[in-house]
Design an enzyme around this catalytic site. Structure first.
Site, mmCIF file in Angstrom:
data_model
loop_
_atom_site.group_PDB
_atom_site.id
_atom_site.type_symbol
_atom_site.label_atom_id
_atom_site.label_comp_id
_atom_site.label_asym_id
_atom_site.label_seq_id
_atom_site.Cartn_x
_atom_site.Cartn_y
_atom_site.Cartn_z
ATOM 1 N N LYS A 253 61.038 25.449 -37.526
ATOM 2 C CA LYS A 253 60.297 24.311 -38.059
ATOM 3 C C LYS A 253 59.191 24.812 -38.993
ATOM 4 O O LYS A 253 58.420 25.678 -38.618
ATOM 5 C CB LYS A 253 59.675 23.506 -36.913
ATOM 6 C CG LYS A 253 60.686 22.670 -36.151
ATOM 7 C CD LYS A 253 60.012 21.785 -35.131
ATOM 8 C CE LYS A 253 61.024 20.988 -34.329
ATOM 9 N NZ LYS A 253 61.720 19.960 -35.116
ATOM 10 N N ASP A 264 58.575 18.075 -26.366
ATOM 11 C CA ASP A 264 60.012 17.860 -26.518
ATOM 12 C C ASP A 264 60.756 17.748 -25.182
ATOM 13 O O ASP A 264 61.972 17.632 -25.152
ATOM 14 C CB ASP A 264 60.621 18.970 -27.397
ATOM 15 C CG ASP A 264 61.735 18.463 -28.278
ATOM 16 O OD1 ASP A 264 61.813 17.235 -28.477
ATOM 17 O OD2 ASP A 264 62.533 19.283 -28.764
ATOM 18 N N ARG A 327 70.598 17.371 -28.670
ATOM 19 C CA ARG A 327 71.928 16.796 -28.416
ATOM 20 C C ARG A 327 72.845 17.805 -27.735
ATOM 21 O O ARG A 327 73.776 17.427 -27.042
ATOM 22 C CB ARG A 327 72.505 16.267 -29.729
ATOM 23 C CG ARG A 327 72.705 17.318 -30.774
ATOM 24 C CD ARG A 327 72.872 16.721 -32.173
ATOM 25 N NE ARG A 327 71.608 16.231 -32.725
ATOM 26 C CZ ARG A 327 71.479 15.665 -33.915
ATOM 27 N NH1 ARG A 327 72.539 15.495 -34.676
ATOM 28 N NH2 ARG A 327 70.302 15.247 -34.354
HETATM 29 N N1 BES Z 1 62.497 17.582 -31.227
HETATM 30 C C1 BES Z 1 62.940 17.282 -32.528
HETATM 31 C C2 BES Z 1 62.714 15.821 -32.918
HETATM 32 C C3 BES Z 1 61.304 15.315 -32.994
HETATM 33 C C4 BES Z 1 60.660 15.155 -34.191
HETATM 34 C C5 BES Z 1 60.642 14.914 -31.843
HETATM 35 C C6 BES Z 1 59.395 14.647 -34.261
HETATM 36 C C7 BES Z 1 59.354 14.424 -31.891
HETATM 37 C C8 BES Z 1 58.728 14.271 -33.093
HETATM 38 C C9 BES Z 1 64.428 17.543 -32.657
HETATM 39 O O1 BES Z 1 64.940 18.565 -31.878
HETATM 40 C C10 BES Z 1 64.681 17.918 -34.091
HETATM 41 O O2 BES Z 1 64.161 18.896 -34.510
HETATM 42 N N2 BES Z 1 65.474 17.100 -34.760
HETATM 43 C C11 BES Z 1 65.807 17.330 -36.118
HETATM 44 C C12 BES Z 1 67.276 17.045 -36.246
HETATM 45 C C13 BES Z 1 67.880 17.460 -37.538
HETATM 46 C C14 BES Z 1 67.880 18.959 -37.678
HETATM 47 C C15 BES Z 1 69.281 16.909 -37.589
HETATM 48 C C16 BES Z 1 64.993 16.358 -36.974
HETATM 49 O O3 BES Z 1 64.758 15.232 -36.571
HETATM 50 O O4 BES Z 1 64.591 16.770 -38.074
HETATM 51 ZN ZN ZN Z 2 63.902 18.956 -30.118
HETATM 52 ZN ZN ZN Z 3 64.795 20.481 -32.785
#
Ligand code: BES
Ligand code: ZN
Ligand code: ZN
Length: 474
Positions: A253, A264, A327
């Site tokens: 990230k 999370d 997921r």
């Molecule tokens: N834990 C994150 C999602 C998230 C974002 C939770 C903001 C709380 C606040 C999740 O694992 C993630 O990183 N999702 C990605 C998915 C993408 C790579 C398809 C996202 O939402 O960018």
């Molecule tokens: Zn996540």
């Molecule tokens: Zn993630």
């Protein structure tokens, strides 16, 4: 936790009065309302405060003549509870008597709920623990069992908030399991924790895959509450994402996106809090909570994009992005849920930024294949507890986005509908009525919003509890 005591109003101690008409002050309480008008709280026009004489009086007004729905009015009372709690603490009041006039029982409960939810503090890492002064509220004309039910529910929300607020340096998957175990006898649920060996035996390739970058082993937590008087022959199964920290993995990230990712596991905390409340309040409902737990990190052996992993039902997944890890671990839990032949599975997860972009902090994005009856019941609970649901469509055209050239399915959708394609990925692993809740927006706040503090909010606990109660009632 503030103690709620069912006790007749004595009109002698520090008190909070809830009224709908100012004239009630004179009529019912013998208080000159002109006098109180001059005492209006400077930060708020719906409470008045007076500290003259030998006691403090806080008066709360909810103007019910507005064109508000019943559920909106309940929310007004929660928000009022939050304001009164803040005021009482600022004035260093330890105990209050509550008297309401022209206010329904459920509205008084909502008010008290606002007080309890507001009074939460996370002081684990403060050297100087400045605890809120408010400790007791005497409540006129509400019986003890109803007050206890509310206090148990608030305790469950606190439990979930504490888990979310704890950073990963102290709360890895093993420690999460320890805390779930520790709370079990207090709440009244049973727990089995599967360790890495057992997870390997079950071939949970999603959970093991995400865990590959970690120095800590994963856990798979099975919490169960099965009272003898359960109304349901098939259990309600709850599944919660337990990523104790999400760095994104090798798809690291960037910038500020990583901070707050201790949240999370809020889905896991939410389903743990829900079963806590259900068990502690002895609802006649058979409930199981499943929480797969690991961190998602970079590490020598961590997953990379292009890897293919195999979920416990044999489905192969092309990992196109290691940050879409939720997921992967949820799919193993959804497969595990099949063996219960559940009446319904509700999964809860901080799954996508896309969901957060839709709802903000104000609601929960949802998809699912359960029937309208169950979906509507859950939506009604959402309105009642003010954790509102927004249902997104699972139009067949979205399916395309998850196709993989080399595996059964890809873990990454396209440019649009990220909250939906995440749901469609999960649906692949279900063979029962199922509802998915994406709590990425409301689970964690950078700034407090009324009775929801900065940090973990305990999102989903009150929602699922209300839903379980409505299932147990019928
Ligand atoms: N834990 C994150 C999602 C998230 C974002 C939770 C903001 C709380 C606040 C999740 O694992 C993630 O990183 N999702 C990605 C998915 C993408 C790579 C398809 C996202 O939402 O960018
Ligand atoms: Zn996540
Ligand atoms: Zn993630």
């Amino acid at each position: 936790m503030i103690k709620l005591v069912s006790k007749k109003f004595s009109n002698k101690k520090d008190a909070v009065l809830l009224v709908t008409k100012k004239t009630d002050l004179a009529d019912v309480f013998g208080i000159d309302n002109k006098y109180l008008d001059s005492k209006k709280d400077s930060d708020s026009n719906d409470i008045a405060f007076s500290a003259d004489g030998d006691r403090c009086l806080i008066v709360g007004f909810v103007n019910k003549t507005d064109k508000l729905s019943e559920t909106d009015i309940l929310q007004e009372y929660r928000v009022l509870g939050c304001k009164v709690c803040k005021k009482a603490n600022a004035e260093k009041i330890n105990a209050l008597e509550l008297k309401a006039d022209g206010v329904s029982r459920e509205q008084v409960i909502a008010f008290l709920e606002g007080v309890l939810l507001e009074n939460y503090q996370f002081l684990a890492y403060k050297s100087k623990k400045e605890k809120n002064p408010l400790k007791t509220i005497h409540v006129d004309s509400i019986k003890k069992p109803r007050l206890e039910e509310l206090a148990n529910l608030a305790e469950a929300v606190y439990f979930a908030r504490d888990l979310v607020n704890e950073p990963v340096i102290t709360l890895n998957a093993t420690e999460l399991s320890k805390r779930l175990k520790k709370a079990a006898p207090k709440a009244g649920y049973k727990i089995k924790v599967l360790d890495k060996k057992e997870i390997e035996k079950l071939k949970m390739g999603g959970l093991l895959g995400v865990n590959k970058g970690s120095v800590d082993p994963p856990t798979f937590n099975v919490l169960e509450y099965k009272p003898a008087n359960a109304k349901n022959k098939k259990p309600l199964v709850l599944v919660g994402k337990g990523v104790v920290y999400d760095t994104g993995g090798n798809n690291l990230k960037p910038g500020s996106y990583m901070s707050t990712m201790k949240c999370d596991m809020a889905g896991g905390a939410g389903v743990a809090g829900a079963i806590y409340a259900i068990a502690k309040n002895n609802l006649p409902l058979w409930v199981v909570s499943l929480i797969p737990a690991t961190d998602n990190r970079i590490g020598k052996n961590a997953l990379v994009a292009d890897d293919v992993i195999t979920i416990s039902d044999g489905t192969t997944v092309e990992v196109k992005n290691t940050d879409a890890e939720g997921r992967l671990i949820l799919s193993d839990a959804l497969v595990y849920a099949k063996k219960y032949k559940p009446m319904l599975v509700i999964d809860m997860a901080t799954l996508t930024g896309a969901a957060e972009a839709i709802t903000g902090t104000y609601g929960i994005a949802t998809v699912g294949n359960a029937g309208d009856d169950l979906k509507n019941k859950l939506k009604q609970s959402g309105e009642r507890v003010y954790e509102r649901l927004l249902e997104l469509p699972m139009w067949k055209e979205y399916d395309e986005q998850l196709k993989s050239d080399i595996a059964d399915i890809s873990n990454l959708g396209g440019r649009i509908g990220g909250a939906i394609t995440a749901g469609i990925f999960l649906r692949h692993f279900t063979d029962y009525p199922w509802i998915h809740l994406d709590i990425a927006g409301p689970a964690f706040l950078e700034k407090a919003e009324s009775y929801k503090p900065a940090g973990g909010t305990g999102s989903g606990v009150r929602l699922i509890y209300d839903f379980a109660k409505s299932m147990a009632d019928k």
